[in-house]
Design a protein around this motif. Sequence first.
Motif, short mmCIF file in Angstrom:
data_model
loop_
_atom_site.label_atom_id
_atom_site.label_comp_id
_atom_site.label_asym_id
_atom_site.label_seq_id
_atom_site.Cartn_x
_atom_site.Cartn_y
_atom_site.Cartn_z
N TYR A 78 0.71 -1.28 -0.02
CA TYR A 78 -0.09 0.06 -0.03
C TYR A 78 0.86 1.33 0.04
O TYR A 78 1.91 1.02 0.44
N HIS A 79 0.12 2.41 -0.35
CA HIS A 79 1.02 3.43 -0.86
C HIS A 79 0.24 4.68 -0.14
O HIS A 79 -0.93 4.92 -0.49
N MET A 80 0.90 5.47 0.57
CA MET A 80 0.28 6.65 1.43
C MET A 80 0.47 7.82 0.65
O MET A 80 1.74 8.00 -0.36
N PRO A 81 -0.26 8.84 0.73
CA PRO A 81 -0.06 10.10 0.09
C PRO A 81 1.13 10.80 0.58
O PRO A 81 1.70 10.58 1.58
N GLY A 82 2.13 11.24 -0.29
CA GLY A 82 3.35 11.62 0.05
C GLY A 82 4.40 10.86 -0.28
O GLY A 82 5.53 11.10 -0.15
N GLN A 83 4.24 9.65 -0.49
CA GLN A 83 5.33 8.69 -0.63
C GLN A 83 5.85 8.67 -2.20
O GLN A 83 5.07 9.24 -3.17
N ARG A 84 7.15 8.23 -2.60
CA ARG A 84 7.56 8.42 -3.84
C ARG A 84 6.57 8.05 -5.18
O ARG A 84 6.38 8.74 -6.02
N HIS A 85 6.10 6.71 -4.72
CA HIS A 85 5.44 6.18 -6.31
C HIS A 85 3.94 6.45 -5.98
O HIS A 85 3.18 5.86 -6.75
N TYR A 86 3.56 7.33 -5.08
CA TYR A 86 2.10 7.33 -5.06
C TYR A 86 1.46 7.77 -6.12
O TYR A 86 0.28 7.26 -6.55
N ASN A 87 1.90 8.96 -6.84
CA ASN A 87 1.13 9.64 -8.04
C ASN A 87 1.34 8.71 -9.18
O ASN A 87 0.31 8.73 -10.21
N GLU A 88 2.38 7.70 -9.28
CA GLU A 88 2.25 7.01 -10.42
C GLU A 88 1.58 5.55 -10.19
O GLU A 88 1.24 5.06 -11.39
N GLN A 105 -6.31 -0.01 8.01
CA GLN A 105 -7.04 -1.07 7.13
C GLN A 105 -6.37 -1.89 6.59
O GLN A 105 -6.69 -3.05 5.97
N ALA A 106 -5.35 -1.24 5.62
CA ALA A 106 -4.46 -1.61 4.67
C ALA A 106 -3.60 -2.89 5.29
O ALA A 106 -3.48 -4.17 4.97
N TRP A 107 -3.00 -2.37 6.65
CA TRP A 107 -2.42 -3.57 7.46
C TRP A 107 -3.11 -4.66 7.85
O TRP A 107 -2.91 -5.78 7.81
N TRP A 108 -4.35 -4.38 8.21
CA TRP A 108 -5.35 -5.54 8.75
C TRP A 108 -5.67 -6.14 7.55
O TRP A 108 -5.67 -7.60 7.90
N ALA A 109 -5.89 -5.81 6.38
CA ALA A 109 -5.95 -6.60 5.11
C ALA A 109 -4.79 -7.65 4.79
O ALA A 109 -4.99 -8.28 3.85
N GLY A 110 -3.65 -7.49 5.29
CA GLY A 110 -2.57 -8.17 5.19
C GLY A 110 -1.60 -7.51 4.11
O GLY A 110 -0.77 -8.20 3.43
N TRP A 111 -1.76 -6.29 3.91
CA TRP A 111 -0.84 -5.65 2.87
C TRP A 111 0.20 -4.78 3.59
O TRP A 111 0.32 -4.67 4.71
N ARG A 112 1.57 -4.80 2.93
CA ARG A 112 2.57 -3.82 3.84
C ARG A 112 2.85 -2.67 3.05
O ARG A 112 2.35 -2.18 1.88
N LYS A 113 3.45 -1.61 3.80
CA LYS A 113 3.81 -0.33 3.36
C LYS A 113 4.95 -0.33 2.38
O LYS A 113 5.84 -1.26 2.46
N SER A 114 4.84 0.53 1.58
CA SER A 114 5.63 0.76 0.43
C SER A 114 7.19 1.12 1.21
O SER A 114 7.17 1.85 2.19
N LYS A 115 8.26 0.67 0.80
CA LYS A 115 9.62 0.92 1.22
C LYS A 115 10.01 2.19 1.10
O LYS A 115 10.98 2.70 1.70
N VAL A 116 9.56 3.02 -0.01
CA VAL A 116 10.13 4.27 -0.64
C VAL A 116 8.81 5.17 -0.55
O VAL A 116 7.89 4.86 -0.57
#
Length: 116
Positions: A78-88, A105-116
């Motif tokens: 999952y990508h949060m607003p403000g992260q590097r590849h969010y707009n792409e 919600q993203a974490w609870w559904a089993g998704w991991r946060k983008s590393k960049v």
Amino acid sequence: MGIQGQKASRPIRRRRRPLLEQRPLIPVLLCGVAGASYLLPQSVQHPLPTVHRQGGGISALSGCATKGNISVAGERIYHMPGQRHYNETVVNSAKGERWFCSQWQAWWAGWRKSKV
């Protein structure tokens, strides 16, 4: 004295232990407390998070700004607003990608946060 040289026998009194010292009873009490939560009405229990798909009309415009993307390797990121590849990042619901209304919600559904 009944018999010569012997004292009259008294009944032995056992000391009554407090509730917390009654070790066999503690697991039973804990199970009872934990099991009682299943008996609560649904309105009292906390609901699980709702996960939205883009096709359902839920998007960043309705307050759900976290993008759930599935990588080529099949990782759910999952990508949060403000992260590097969010707009792409484009959410494609046909591939199983989703919008989330919060990072939790993203974490609870089993998704991991983008590393960049």
